[in-house]
Design a protein around this motif. Structure first.
Motif, PDB file in Angstrom:
ATOM      1  N   ILE A   1      63.650  41.031  33.218  1.00 36.91           N
ATOM      2  CA  ILE A   1      64.569  41.650  34.336  1.00 36.91           C
ATOM      3  C   ILE A   1      63.514  42.613  35.134  1.00 36.91           C
ATOM      4  O   ILE A   1      63.808  42.820  36.326  1.00 36.91           O
TER       5      ILE A   1
ATOM      6  N   LYS B   1      69.451  34.972  37.751  1.00 38.30           N
ATOM      7  CA  LYS B   1      69.606  34.604  36.443  1.00 38.30           C
ATOM      8  C   LYS B   1      68.790  33.185  36.372  1.00 38.30           C
ATOM      9  O   LYS B   1      68.217  33.217  35.311  1.00 38.30           O
TER      10      LYS B   1
ATOM     11  N   LEU C   1      65.366  34.621  35.859  1.00 37.14           N
ATOM     12  CA  LEU C   1      65.242  35.139  34.283  1.00 37.14           C
ATOM     13  C   LEU C   1      64.805  34.291  33.271  1.00 37.14           C
ATOM     14  O   LEU C   1      63.933  34.337  32.414  1.00 37.14           O
ATOM     15  N   LYS C   2      65.647  32.905  33.233  1.00 38.52           N
ATOM     16  CA  LYS C   2      65.806  31.937  32.369  1.00 38.52           C
ATOM     17  C   LYS C   2      64.321  31.398  32.257  1.00 38.52           C
ATOM     18  O   LYS C   2      63.459  31.358  31.421  1.00 38.52           O
TER      19      LYS C   2
ATOM     20  N   ILE D   1      61.717  33.925  30.857  1.00 37.25           N
ATOM     21  CA  ILE D   1      61.787  34.086  29.251  1.00 37.25           C
ATOM     22  C   ILE D   1      61.302  32.789  28.744  1.00 37.25           C
ATOM     23  O   ILE D   1      60.658  32.674  27.658  1.00 37.25           O
TER      24      ILE D   1
ATOM     25  N   GLN E   1      74.566  28.266  29.729  1.00 41.93           N
ATOM     26  CA  GLN E   1      74.579  29.081  30.592  1.00 41.93           C
ATOM     27  C   GLN E   1      75.521  30.332  30.321  1.00 41.93           C
ATOM     28  O   GLN E   1      75.178  31.386  30.440  1.00 41.93           O
TER      29      GLN E   1
ATOM     30  N   PHE F   1      73.858  32.454  28.020  1.00 38.98           N
ATOM     31  CA  PHE F   1      72.701  33.254  28.423  1.00 38.98           C
ATOM     32  C   PHE F   1      73.337  34.320  29.517  1.00 38.98           C
ATOM     33  O   PHE F   1      72.916  35.511  29.168  1.00 38.98           O
ATOM     34  N   ASP F   2      74.278  34.179  30.158  1.00 44.38           N
ATOM     35  CA  ASP F   2      74.958  35.319  31.089  1.00 44.38           C
ATOM     36  C   ASP F   2      75.408  36.171  30.286  1.00 44.38           C
ATOM     37  O   ASP F   2      75.345  37.403  30.504  1.00 44.38           O
TER      38      ASP F   2
ATOM     39  N   VAL G   1      72.621  38.511  28.916  1.00 36.60           N
ATOM     40  CA  VAL G   1      71.838  39.178  30.185  1.00 36.60           C
ATOM     41  C   VAL G   1      72.819  40.365  30.341  1.00 36.60           C
ATOM     42  O   VAL G   1      72.245  41.760  30.464  1.00 36.60           O
TER      43      VAL G   1
ATOM     44  N   ILE H   1      71.638  44.390  29.798  1.00 36.04           N
ATOM     45  CA  ILE H   1      71.645  45.169  30.809  1.00 36.04           C
ATOM     46  C   ILE H   1      72.704  46.457  30.538  1.00 36.04           C
ATOM     47  O   ILE H   1      72.278  47.694  30.896  1.00 36.04           O
TER      48      ILE H   1
ATOM     49  N   MET I   1      71.331  49.181  28.529  1.00 38.54           N
ATOM     50  CA  MET I   1      70.160  50.111  28.974  1.00 38.54           C
ATOM     51  C   MET I   1      70.909  51.254  29.456  1.00 38.54           C
ATOM     52  O   MET I   1      71.757  51.396  30.325  1.00 38.54           O
TER      53      MET I   1
END
Lengths: 183, 131
Positions: free
Chosen positions: A127, A170, A173-174, A177, B3, B6-7, B10, B14, B17
């Protein structure tokens, strides 16, 4: 947390000269703004200083705020602008303090915990390597459940641009990684 | 990893944090804004500018309307004004001197100019009585 009516009353009082009422707005939003600044900039910026700048800028901008949107949207918009300007003066890569990461809910074995922490660290690093706009859109996407339209209002861009930024964020990011995993 | 997963990761990453420090900038912000120009003045200045603009616009509209109405009235009443001028001219031209002047009932300038040492006023009166 202040309601919409409270905010309208406070802003009206401030514009009529009762400046001390502004402290209520600062108190209500300072930690939220600090969190947003941290998510957007990591360890790169002095969060305290940026938060102060946000609220000073908000104060001077109050005469032109018409409650067309929520006060929080306006505050976040100012925050994003100030953070992006501050980051533009520095490297676009940012990092995050590992201590700032909340502990994930338990119920896993030690190995799983270590794996999860490792994944989270990789994600945070990835990120931090995103372009500023993509990172901003992605952070706002997960921040207070903003809709794409809210994000467009805060970033002052079109809806389609927000969709594109989040999609690319996104995807990148993938890629980051996967590249790190291969290494 | 698909996907959706993964989303989700993510999002969680975040959301996890948080700013490591608790900020309290109220006093610092209030001190800084006390040094900035008053926004009350800015708000009033804006209102004043708006009122000035509205007043100027209203004055322009009034002047334009006033001129338009006057021109229209003059155009509508043009023949009356013209006729009045003609009537006055005709009256002046047709004006006749009253008969009293022709009948010499009123003293003439000669009575004043050619009188010889006698009291001019008495002379004039006497002559008027004679007539």
């Amino acid at each position: 947390m202040l309601t919409l009516e409270d905010e309208k009353k406070i802003v009206k009082a401030i514009l009529e000269g009762d400046v001390q009422q502004y402290a209520a707005i600062v108190k209500a939003y300072q930690q939220i703004v600090a969190n947003l600044v941290y998510k957007l900039s990591g360890d790169k910026l002095d969060v305290d200083e940026i938060v102060q700048q946000v609220f000073v800028e908000l104060y001077t901008s109050l005469p032109r705020f018409r409650f067309d949107s929520k006060l929080s949207t306006f505050i976040y918009s100012i925050t994003v602008n100030i953070v992006n300007k501050a980051l533009a003066r520095r490297s676009r890569f940012i990092s995050f303090d590992e201590a700032a990461m909340e502990n994930q809910p338990g119920g896993h074995s030690e190995e799983e915990e270590i794996l999860k922490e490792e994944q989270a660290r990789r994600l945070h690093d990835a990120i931090g390597q995103l372009k500023v706009e993509q990172r901003t859109a992605l952070v706002l996407y997960t921040f207070e459940d903003f809709s794409y339209q809210d994000i467009a209002d805060i970033m002052m861009v079109t809806l389609s641009k927000v969709e594109s930024l989040i999609f690319r964020a996104k995807k990148n990011l993938k890629k980051i990684i996967e590249t790190k995993t291969r290494q | 990893m698909n996907q959706e997963m993964f989303d989700k990761e993510v999002r969680e990453a975040i959301s996890a944090m948080h700013c490591p420090q608790t900020v309290d900038v109220v006093d610092a912000v209030m001190a800084r804004i006390s040094k900035t120009p008053s926004i009350v003045a800015v708000t009033n200045k804006k209102k004043y500018r708006q009122w000035r603009f509205v007043s100027a616009a209203a004055a322009c509209v009034t002047i334009v309307l006033g001129v338009g109405v006057t021109v229209r009235l003059v155009q509508q009443n043009d023949h009356t004004v013209g006729a009045l001028v003609n009537d006055v001219s005709a009256y002046i031209e047709d004006y006749t001197v009253p008969n009293e002047y022709y009948n010499n009932q009123y003293p003439s300038i000669d009575d004043f100019i050619f009188s010889t040492g006698e009291n001019k006023e008495e002379n004039v009166e006497a002559k008027a009585i004679e007539k």
